[in-house]
Design an enzyme around this catalytic site. Structure first.
Site, PDB file in Angstrom:
ATOM      1  CD  GLU A   1      16.650   3.982  -3.507  1.00 56.96           C
ATOM      2  OE1 GLU A   1      17.631   4.487  -3.588  1.00 56.96           O
ATOM      3  OE2 GLU A   1      16.541   2.911  -2.491  1.00 56.96           O
TER       4      GLU A   1
ATOM      5  CG  ASP B   1      14.000   7.570  -3.920  1.00 59.58           C
ATOM      6  OD1 ASP B   1      14.789   7.759  -3.183  1.00 59.58           O
ATOM      7  OD2 ASP B   1      12.952   6.744  -3.900  1.00 59.58           O
ATOM      8  CG  MET B   2       9.485   4.564  -7.837  1.00 57.66           C
ATOM      9  SD  MET B   2       9.426   5.593  -9.251  1.00 57.66           S
ATOM     10  CE  MET B   2       7.859   5.887  -9.373  1.00 57.66           C
TER      11      MET B   2
ATOM     12  CE1 TYR C   1       7.058  -0.713  -1.094  1.00 55.74           C
ATOM     13  CE2 TYR C   1       6.232  -1.480   0.927  1.00 55.74           C
ATOM     14  CZ  TYR C   1       7.116  -1.549  -0.296  1.00 55.74           C
ATOM     15  OH  TYR C   1       8.282  -2.546  -0.120  1.00 55.74           O
TER      16      TYR C   1
END
Length: 632
Positions: free
Chosen positions: A121, A18-19, A23
């Site tokens: 993700e 998961d980043m 944004y």
DNA sequence: ACGGGTGTAACG
DNA sequence: TCGTTACAC
């Protein structure tokens, strides 16, 4: 040589990556001065400062939340950096985030099957990679372990004054269960992948490593940002016992609320008190079985090998006074949306050689005097015709048809509060080897070569990949267009027409005039496909896919019902992954830079590894490029 | 009349 | 199959 696995299903190694506030990271990379500052990404700042869609961890410390307004964020966090989402055609344009997401996927898809779960993700099935590591270089034999892996959090592991030493102890335990050793290998692999992502994209991410998707997803959110969490089986019961049901994926909405309010189930553990039959009675057979499994940390969902989205959509809301009240204003906005959609499906075709077959229009609307409107604007769909103008025409027709149905016989005035168009049923275009797909995705203007399409498809060494002719099944209009285009040969046509050329190319004998060096690269691989991967392996892969298609007809909850219960957990076929192997000696390293970006990083990582045999595993981009000729 | 824009999946 | 509904980020 595949490694035999006694119980593939029970011992899968699954990661969820998961980043972190993705944004925001994208904007911080574009504008490095924002790094380390409390930052949020905001769209439409004209009204109350716009809505926040991503918040940096620095800003979260001040209590800034998603769903706050820009103004509100500035109140609780003076000096917060608010970055606006790019705007194109007077609407939010998420393209920069989409392509940043692709960068990440191209790195994360190198070590096992990869499923793009959202723009930021992915799920990874690292079972094979973990097993290889365990049999070749198990952690207990490893001299020094990646520093990043030592920073893992291991659920259920007792605290220690020296956490890294503690984790090292866990990762390297020689008397550990095989299950745990596999997770340890998975964690080392994930730590490395996360390092690769950071190095190559400058983005940090967090990850969960567990035996199934559900637990991996749960774990990835437990230690953020830029950390990873391991869930050994032994820790599952305790973890779920006190976990609020709403924290579980799929239970964040009405079902979770119903569990709380109607059954007084507040934690996942509370669910254990209910017999499966009761849950089935209350929520239906499939959901009941699913809930029963959730309570036990059981989840048989496969990681689907899919790195590209299944649909493209774009929409815009017109809240309150902005509601559209004339046919002309609707047409204007539909035109904008359809233009963007056309661009995106065109890009998908150019880059991925995929064709969307269905256009759908969604809208929300109200009628003039309606207090509590009890009919909704129906969504409508039709075959998608590939040209921006036709998409616009069709969308308008769909809207008009929906509007008539919405209004019924009454002719009141109306207002439209949201419009959206989407393109779905996207299929790979068959009929061309992946090598050709690569050439078609690039411009053909470099040095010429005398290798023809025919040679690639039929006469060359890769003939087993083959080529078939292709036509859109259900949209006659497209075929007419293609037939027409086939005779025209103007060099510089408007972009909306290019797609038709692409289709024509697939039906004609296409002369390929690609760069000599790129050709060399692929010739090497091409040769080695035949040498290193035998046809029976490819065939096995192909028939396996057919079985999968059949299973995918069942919905996942039904799958739970059968897989977890009826078959008593013995699900074995899906992890005999097909893979293509290449001999490192046959690869021309000097042309890597000329590869398409989606596989460039993957190939680089691939070349960096010291192994002589390079393996493109199922689900990786490289595999995708080399196998899509056999897709339906 | 505001968390907007996207995306996946179940279900009738 | 299509359209609706739910859920997620």
């Amino acid at each position: 040589m595949p490694i035999p696995r006694p119980d593939p299903q029970g011992d899968r190694v699954i990661a969820h990556v998961d980043m972190d506030c993705f944004y925001v990271q994208v904007e911080q990379r574009r504008q490095p001065k924002l790094r380390g500052l409390p930052t949020a990404v905001v769209q439409y700042n004209d009204w109350k400062g716009g809505g926040l869609i991503a918040v940096s961890y620095e800003a979260r410390k001040f209590g800034v939340k998603r769903s706050m307004r820009g103004d509100e964020a500035e109140m609780v966090c003076p000096g917060i950096q608010l970055v606006q989402v790019p705007v194109a055609r007077d609407k939010a344009d998420l393209n920069v985030y989409r392509s940043a997401g692709s960068e990440v996927v191209s790195i994360l898809s190198t070590k096992g099957r990869c499923e793009r779960a959202s723009i930021d993700e992915v799920y990874l099935d690292l079972t094979d990679a973990a097993e290889s590591m365990l049999s070749e270089v198990p952690p207990e034999a490893l001299e020094d372990i990646d520093k990043a892996a030592l920073k893992s959090h291991v659920l259920g592991l007792s605290d220690d004054e020296d956490p890294e030493k503690n984790v090292r102890g866990w990762l390297c335990r020689s008397d550990a269960l095989r299950q745990d050793k596999l997770l340890a290998c998975g964690a080392i692999i994930v730590a490395q992948l996360r390092g690769d992502v950071l190095k190559e994209t400058e983005f940090t991410c967090s990850a969960g490593i567990a035996h199934n998707k559900m637990l991996a997803k749960l774990a990835s959110g437990m230690n953020k940002p830029a950390q990873q969490t391991i869930v050994p089986s032994s820790a599952v019961k305790e973890l779920l016992a006190s976990l609020p049901v709403k924290k579980m994926k799929q239970l964040g909405g009405k079902l979770g609320t119903s569990l709380q309010n109607d059954l007084e189930v507040n934690t996942v553990g509370d669910l254990l008190k209910f017999p499966e039959e009761k849950l089935q009675e209350l929520y239906g057979f499939n959901t009941g079985t699913w809930l029963r499994n959730v309570a036990r940390g059981i989840c048989g969902d496969e990681v689907k090998g899919r790195v590209l989205p299944k649909s493209h959509g774009c929409g815009k809301t017109f809240p309150g006074p902005k509601a559209l009240k004339t046919s002309a204003s609707v047409k204007h906005w539909l035109d904008q949306l359809c233009e963007e959609l056309s661009e995106r499906i065109q890009l998908d075709l150019d880059q991925n050689k995929r064709v969307a077959h269905t256009l759908t229009l969604h809208a929300r609307a109200f009628k003039a005097g309606d207090v509590e409107p009890h009919n909704k604007f129906p969504s409508k769909s039709c075959p998608l015709r590939y040209s921006a103008i036709k998409v616009q025409e069709d969308a308008k027709r769909l809207f008009d048809s929906g509007l008539r149905e919405f209004l019924g016989s009454h002719s009141k005035s109306w207002g439209v509060t949201s419009l959206a168009v989407s393109a779905s049923k996207i299929l790979d275009t068959p009929g061309t080897s992946s090598i050709l797909r690569f050439f078609q995705g690039k411009s053909f203007s470099l040095a010429t070569s005398d290798v023809s399409y025919d040679e690639f498809c039929n006469d060359g060494p890769s003939s087993s990949i083959g080529c078939q002719s292709y036509a859109l099944p259900e949209c006659e209009e497209n075929q007419e267009v293609f037939a027409h285009e086939e005779s025209s040969k103007e060099p510089d046509k408007p972009s909306q027409d290019r797609i038709n050329d692409d289709f024509c190319r697939q039906n004609r004998k296409q002369k390929v005039t690609g760069s000599g060096s790129i050709l060399r690269f692929f010739s090497g691989i091409n040769t080695s496909i035949n040498q290193a991967s035998n046809e029976t392996e490819i065939q096995a892969q192909s028939s396996e896919n057919e079985i999968h298609e059949g299973q995918d007809m069942r919905n996942p909850r039904q799958k739970h019902a059968i897989d977890e219960r009826g078959m008593d957990g013995r699900i074995s076929h899906q992890h005999t992954n097909g893979s293509w192997n290449f001999n490192a000696d046959e690869i021309d390293h000097s042309v890597v830079d000329e590869l398409p970006p989606e596989i460039q990083q993957e190939v680089q990582g691939w070349l960096r590894s010291s192994k002589r045999a390079k393996t493109a595993r199922k689900g990786s981009n490289i595999f995708h490029y080399f196998s899509s000729g056999e897709n339906p």
